[in-house]
Design a protein around this motif. Sequence first.
Motif, mmCIF file in Angstrom:
data_model
loop_
_atom_site.group_PDB
_atom_site.id
_atom_site.type_symbol
_atom_site.label_atom_id
_atom_site.label_comp_id
_atom_site.label_asym_id
_atom_site.label_seq_id
_atom_site.Cartn_x
_atom_site.Cartn_y
_atom_site.Cartn_z
ATOM 1 N N SER A 20 0.850 -1.206 0.014
ATOM 2 C CA SER A 20 0.128 0.046 -0.124
ATOM 3 C C SER A 20 0.983 1.323 -0.021
ATOM 4 N N CYS A 21 2.026 1.323 -0.271
ATOM 5 C CA CYS A 21 3.168 2.242 0.020
ATOM 6 C C CYS A 21 3.233 3.004 -1.330
ATOM 7 N N CYS A 22 2.853 4.057 -1.694
ATOM 8 C CA CYS A 22 2.950 4.901 -2.831
ATOM 9 C C CYS A 22 4.338 5.247 -3.047
ATOM 10 N N GLY A 49 7.009 -10.850 8.103
ATOM 11 C CA GLY A 49 6.946 -9.706 7.620
ATOM 12 C C GLY A 49 7.195 -8.467 8.913
ATOM 13 N N HIS A 50 6.545 -8.865 10.032
ATOM 14 C CA HIS A 50 6.418 -8.161 11.170
ATOM 15 C C HIS A 50 7.890 -8.124 11.855
ATOM 16 N N GLN A 51 8.442 -9.359 11.959
ATOM 17 C CA GLN A 51 9.872 -9.470 12.381
ATOM 18 C C GLN A 51 11.012 -8.773 11.517
ATOM 19 N N ILE A 52 10.662 -8.694 10.293
ATOM 20 C CA ILE A 52 11.635 -7.900 9.292
ATOM 21 C C ILE A 52 11.405 -6.657 9.736
ATOM 22 N N GLU A 53 10.099 -6.337 9.505
ATOM 23 C CA GLU A 53 9.806 -4.773 9.990
ATOM 24 C C GLU A 53 10.665 -4.178 11.345
ATOM 25 N N ARG A 54 10.401 -5.045 12.274
ATOM 26 C CA ARG A 54 10.936 -4.814 13.391
ATOM 27 C C ARG A 54 12.575 -4.426 13.412
ATOM 28 N N ALA A 55 12.960 -5.393 12.538
ATOM 29 C CA ALA A 55 14.893 -5.374 12.445
ATOM 30 C C ALA A 55 15.300 -4.143 11.755
ATOM 31 N N LEU A 56 14.252 -3.540 10.594
ATOM 32 C CA LEU A 56 14.496 -2.373 9.903
ATOM 33 C C LEU A 56 14.241 -1.278 10.913
ATOM 34 N N VAL A 57 13.448 -1.238 11.792
ATOM 35 C CA VAL A 57 13.208 -0.089 12.571
ATOM 36 C C VAL A 57 14.413 -0.100 13.576
ATOM 37 N N GLN A 58 15.093 -1.200 13.974
ATOM 38 C CA GLN A 58 16.102 -1.212 14.821
ATOM 39 C C GLN A 58 17.272 -0.543 14.120
ATOM 40 N N LEU A 59 17.209 -0.547 12.758
ATOM 41 C CA LEU A 59 18.229 0.109 12.042
ATOM 42 C C LEU A 59 18.012 1.700 12.058
ATOM 43 N N GLY A 60 16.728 2.211 12.593
ATOM 44 C CA GLY A 60 16.758 3.518 12.620
ATOM 45 C C GLY A 60 15.494 3.987 11.810
ATOM 46 N N GLN A 63 9.852 5.468 9.741
ATOM 47 C CA GLN A 63 8.801 5.077 9.057
ATOM 48 C C GLN A 63 9.635 4.073 8.134
ATOM 49 N N SER A 64 8.858 2.695 8.323
ATOM 50 C CA SER A 64 9.567 1.234 8.046
ATOM 51 C C SER A 64 9.787 1.124 6.658
#
Length: 102
Positions: A20-22, A49-60, A63-64
């Motif tokens: 859904s991300c334009c 996907g939620h686990q990967i999104e959390r890992a990306l958020v940990q990268l800083g 907005q994921s």
Amino acid sequence: MDAVNAMIQEKPVVIFSKSSCCMSHSIESLIRGFGANPTIYQLDQLPNGHQIERALVQLGFRQSVPVVFIGQKLVGNEKQVMSLHIKNQLVPLLIQAGAIWI
């Protein structure tokens, strides 16, 4: 973090996105416009996907998505990709990663 590293290995361009991300779609279109074929991971369609999104958020990333890796190196979100494009640095980076050839 290990899951993210495994997903970007040996791929010249990886974009973590959501269907859904334009902005993710715009960055994908920009990169494809140079002839690259990015690997796209739609986080909202992956079982982990939620686990990967959390890992990306940990990268800083607050907005994921999108999160772009070129040549296994973190480039960043759409702002960083567009900044590279405006500075004429995106295409050389894609060439260096082996994503496009001239």
